[in-house]
Motif scaffolding. Structure first.
Motif, PDB file in Angstrom:
ATOM      1  N   ALA A   1      51.043  16.250  26.486  1.00  0.00           N
ATOM      2  CA  ALA A   1      50.300  17.497  26.314  1.00  0.00           C
ATOM      3  C   ALA A   1      48.947  17.372  27.005  1.00  0.00           C
ATOM      4  CB  ALA A   1      50.112  17.800  24.839  1.00  0.00           C
ATOM      5  N   GLY A   2      48.360  18.497  27.373  1.00  0.00           N
ATOM      6  CA  GLY A   2      47.071  18.485  28.051  1.00  0.00           C
ATOM      7  C   GLY A   2      45.928  18.136  27.115  1.00  0.00           C
TER       8      GLY A   2
ATOM      9  N   ILE B   1      45.391  18.649  22.886  1.00  0.00           N
ATOM     10  CA  ILE B   1      45.193  17.500  21.994  1.00  0.00           C
ATOM     11  C   ILE B   1      43.896  17.653  21.209  1.00  0.00           C
ATOM     12  CG2 ILE B   1      44.841  15.002  21.903  1.00  0.00           C
ATOM     13  CD1 ILE B   1      46.611  14.776  24.379  1.00  0.00           C
ATOM     14  N   GLU B   2      42.834  18.075  21.881  1.00  0.00           N
ATOM     15  CA  GLU B   2      41.550  18.262  21.194  1.00  0.00           C
ATOM     16  C   GLU B   2      41.654  19.325  20.108  1.00  0.00           C
ATOM     17  OE1 GLU B   2      38.124  16.949  24.423  1.00  0.00           O
ATOM     18  OE2 GLU B   2      38.655  19.070  24.233  1.00  0.00           O
TER      19      GLU B   2
ATOM     20  N   ASN C   1      49.723  12.828  40.715  1.00  0.00           N
ATOM     21  CA  ASN C   1      49.018  13.891  40.000  1.00  0.00           C
ATOM     22  C   ASN C   1      49.700  15.247  40.173  1.00  0.00           C
ATOM     23  OD1 ASN C   1      46.678  14.923  38.552  1.00  0.00           O
ATOM     24  ND2 ASN C   1      46.095  15.884  40.481  1.00  0.00           N
ATOM     25  N   PRO C   2      50.089  15.915  39.054  1.00  0.00           N
ATOM     26  CA  PRO C   2      50.064  15.426  37.679  1.00  0.00           C
ATOM     27  C   PRO C   2      51.449  14.959  37.241  1.00  0.00           C
ATOM     28  CG  PRO C   2      50.339  17.795  37.683  1.00  0.00           C
ATOM     29  CD  PRO C   2      50.357  17.363  39.127  1.00  0.00           C
TER      30      PRO C   2
ATOM     31  N   GLY D   1      37.592  10.445  30.769  1.00  0.00           N
ATOM     32  CA  GLY D   1      38.700   9.994  31.618  1.00  0.00           C
ATOM     33  C   GLY D   1      40.029   9.884  30.895  1.00  0.00           C
ATOM     34  N   PHE D   2      40.118  10.416  29.686  1.00  0.00           N
ATOM     35  CA  PHE D   2      41.362  10.354  28.912  1.00  0.00           C
ATOM     36  C   PHE D   2      42.513  10.963  29.696  1.00  0.00           C
ATOM     37  CE2 PHE D   2      44.274  12.067  25.643  1.00  0.00           C
ATOM     38  CZ  PHE D   2      44.539  10.908  24.947  1.00  0.00           C
ATOM     39  N   GLN D   3      43.659  10.289  29.717  1.00  0.00           N
ATOM     40  CA  GLN D   3      44.888  10.698  30.407  1.00  0.00           C
ATOM     41  C   GLN D   3      44.801  10.563  31.923  1.00  0.00           C
ATOM     42  OE1 GLN D   3      45.722  14.641  28.649  1.00  0.00           O
ATOM     43  NE2 GLN D   3      47.438  13.703  27.608  1.00  0.00           N
TER      44      GLN D   3
END
Length: 291
Positions: A235-236, A240-241, A207-208, A251-253
């Motif tokens: 990308a964070g 993305i959103e 992480n990360p 929990g995406f990514q």
């Protein structure tokens, strides 16, 4: 003795002595606060537990030197030197000069740059390992770090050993501009050379693992291992959103999500990584298990 002299004697001599007797020296960084639960834990206890919070099992970041000492037999390894690269090719300056940022990071971590390479044995099997240390400017990938990855791959190639790479990075180093981005194809070519030679490459994502490294050597392993809860992606989530204008799944990514969707092979507790990497290196090298 006058009243004034008596008060000065009490103020200047007695009070400081009393304070010095009552004052308790508290070492810095004696406690660590768990990011998940808020629990306060002794740093020594966390350090002895491989920088994992007992109870919550939250995985804190582990420094490059500590990581290599844990992975190699007896904590002994040969440090592989990396050729010097131009220090500040763009003469970059934002709030402070890039050269000053490098000096601060080197003084803080004891490293020359964000990647440390070691060669030694893992359960008696010769292995080349490199660790990207997030404490050094966010583990950012510049010319020195890119050169280190290439040197690690070349060392594994020349010594016919597996390469194990522990990755922690926020991406490319902006202070080096396009020269930083050039490290993506350079490191990719070095890893592909190992593959053509039939030498194992195991990527351990911590992480990360984000930004340009995820578009190059971080995702080119024969096996991808991730630590619990590690953020992994290019990308964070917020970017993305904003781009797709949709809410991302829970929990995406995170490492567990990527494992469930086939992007990483396994998510392992830090205590399980050493024996697992040892078995995988022997399996992929077609070497018998250590006695």
């Amino acid at each position: 003795m006058s009243t004034e002299s008596t008060m000065n004697w009490i103020t200047n001599l007695v009070r400081p002595k009393i304070r010095s007797l009552l004052k308790r020296e508290t070492p810095e960084n004696l406690w660590i606060k768990c990011p998940d639960t808020g629990q306060m834990v002794f740093q020594k206890e966390v350090e002895d537990n491989l920088w994992v919070i007992p109870g919550s099992e939250h995985h804190l970041r582990m420094g490059a030197k500590a990581r290599l000492a844990h992975m190699f037999d007896g904590g002994q390894y040969e440090t592989i030197k990396v050729p010097d690269v131009p220090v500040d090719p763009l003469k970059f300056k934002d709030e402070k000069r890039y050269t000053d940022r490098l000096k601060d990071a080197r003084a803080k971590t004891g490293l020359n740059d964000s990647v440390l390479i070691g060669f030694g044995t893992l359960d008696a099997l010769p292995v080349t390992m490199a660790v990207q240390d997030f404490a050094f400017m966010g583990g950012s990938l510049g010319m020195a770090a890119g050169e280190s990855i290439i040197v690690a791959a070349n060392t594994a190639f020349e010594r016919r050993s597996p390469l194990v790479l522990f990755i922690a990075s926020g991406g490319a180093r902006m202070q080096e501009g396009i020269l930083s981005l050039m490290q993506l194809p350079r490191t990719t070519v070095a890893i592909q050379r190992l593959r053509r030679a039939g030498l194992p490459y195991i990527a351990v994502l911590t992480n990360p693992t984000t930004g340009g490294v995820t578009a190059s050597y971080a995702m080119l392993g024969d096996i991808h291992i991730a630590e619990p809860g590690a953020m992994i992606g290019f990308a964070g989530p917020r970017v993305i959103e904003q781009t797709i204008r949709e809410k991302l799944p829970e929990g995406f990514q995170r490492a567990e999500y990527l494992r469930d969707h086939g992007m990483v092979d396994m998510v392992l507790h830090r205590k399980e990584i050493r024996p697992t990497v040892s078995r995988l290196c022997r399996l992929l090298s077609k070497r018998e298990a250590a006695a």
